[in-house]
Scaffold this motif. Structure first.
Motif, mmCIF file in Angstrom:
data_model
loop_
_atom_site.group_PDB
_atom_site.id
_atom_site.type_symbol
_atom_site.label_atom_id
_atom_site.label_comp_id
_atom_site.label_asym_id
_atom_site.label_seq_id
_atom_site.Cartn_x
_atom_site.Cartn_y
_atom_site.Cartn_z
ATOM 1 N N ARG A 127 0.846 -1.194 0.000
ATOM 2 C CA ARG A 127 0.000 0.000 0.000
ATOM 3 C C ARG A 127 0.876 1.236 0.000
ATOM 4 O O ARG A 127 1.749 1.398 0.849
ATOM 5 C CB ARG A 127 -0.911 0.011 1.225
ATOM 6 N N PRO A 137 1.881 4.937 0.729
ATOM 7 C CA PRO A 137 1.480 5.831 1.822
ATOM 8 C C PRO A 137 0.891 7.140 1.300
ATOM 9 O O PRO A 137 1.578 8.133 1.149
ATOM 10 C CB PRO A 137 2.776 6.070 2.590
ATOM 11 N N THR A 138 -0.394 7.126 1.014
ATOM 12 C CA THR A 138 -1.099 8.334 0.589
ATOM 13 C C THR A 138 -1.405 9.174 1.825
ATOM 14 O O THR A 138 -1.319 8.686 2.960
ATOM 15 C CB THR A 138 -2.411 7.956 -0.118
ATOM 16 N N ALA A 196 -4.215 10.007 3.063
ATOM 17 C CA ALA A 196 -5.281 9.383 3.849
ATOM 18 C C ALA A 196 -4.732 8.210 4.654
ATOM 19 O O ALA A 196 -5.102 8.013 5.817
ATOM 20 C CB ALA A 196 -6.398 8.910 2.926
ATOM 21 N N ARG A 197 -3.825 7.447 4.057
ATOM 22 C CA ARG A 197 -3.214 6.309 4.765
ATOM 23 C C ARG A 197 -2.356 6.831 5.909
ATOM 24 O O ARG A 197 -2.349 6.240 6.996
ATOM 25 C CB ARG A 197 -2.366 5.498 3.776
ATOM 26 N N LEU A 198 -1.644 7.910 5.698
ATOM 27 C CA LEU A 198 -0.829 8.483 6.765
ATOM 28 C C LEU A 198 -1.699 8.978 7.917
ATOM 29 O O LEU A 198 -1.339 8.811 9.081
ATOM 30 C CB LEU A 198 0.047 9.613 6.224
ATOM 31 N N GLU A 199 -2.859 9.562 7.591
ATOM 32 C CA GLU A 199 -3.780 10.006 8.639
ATOM 33 C C GLU A 199 -4.272 8.812 9.453
ATOM 34 O O GLU A 199 -4.376 8.882 10.674
ATOM 35 C CB GLU A 199 -4.973 10.751 8.023
ATOM 36 N N GLU A 200 -4.542 7.700 8.771
ATOM 37 C CA GLU A 200 -4.985 6.493 9.460
ATOM 38 C C GLU A 200 -3.886 5.991 10.405
ATOM 39 O O GLU A 200 -4.155 5.629 11.558
ATOM 40 C CB GLU A 200 -5.322 5.415 8.433
ATOM 41 N N LEU A 201 -2.652 5.981 9.923
ATOM 42 C CA LEU A 201 -1.541 5.512 10.751
ATOM 43 C C LEU A 201 -1.303 6.430 11.947
ATOM 44 O O LEU A 201 -1.028 5.962 13.055
ATOM 45 C CB LEU A 201 -0.276 5.390 9.907
ATOM 46 N N ARG A 203 -3.995 5.752 14.536
ATOM 47 C CA ARG A 203 -3.730 4.524 15.287
ATOM 48 C C ARG A 203 -2.609 4.730 16.298
ATOM 49 O O ARG A 203 -2.686 4.226 17.430
ATOM 50 C CB ARG A 203 -3.373 3.396 14.327
#
Length: 103
Positions: A70, A72-73, A75-80, A83
């Motif tokens: 995946r 790291p877009t 949105a993915r960074l915001e998810e990480l 968490r």
């Protein structure tokens, strides 16, 4: 990353081929009675280049195994980040709890 590792492996194999060719041509150069005779090249250099090239190809192959990588877009960074923040809050709450983590 896989493409970069494959390019690195190709470069290492090319250098290994050049090194091997230079070692093979050494005897002909010595037979030409050169004034400044070089010392024979080491075969270890070729072997090490081939081993590193194989390792780079192996790493590229291992990266393609399993789940799809995946990217790291944002949105993915915001998810990480979310968490990580949640885990930090949970750890702080456990540390502040007087009865301990067992609760």
């Amino acid at each position: 990353m896989q493409i970069l590792l494959a390019v690195i492996a190709a470069g290492l194999f090319a250098l290994a081929g050049y090194s091997f060719g230079k070692a093979q041509g050494f005897d002909q150069g010595r037979a030409a009675d050169a004034l400044d005779e070089p010392r024979p090249p080491s075969a270890v250099q070729t072997v090490v280049l081939v081993v590193f090239g194989g390792a780079a190809l192996g790493c590229a192959w291992l990266l393609q195994q399993g789940d799809t990588l995946r990217i790291p877009t944002p949105a993915r960074l915001e998810e990480l980040v979310g968490r990580a923040e949640q885990a930090a809050i949970e750890r702080a709450e456990e540390a502040a709890d007087p009865s301990g983590p067992a609760g």
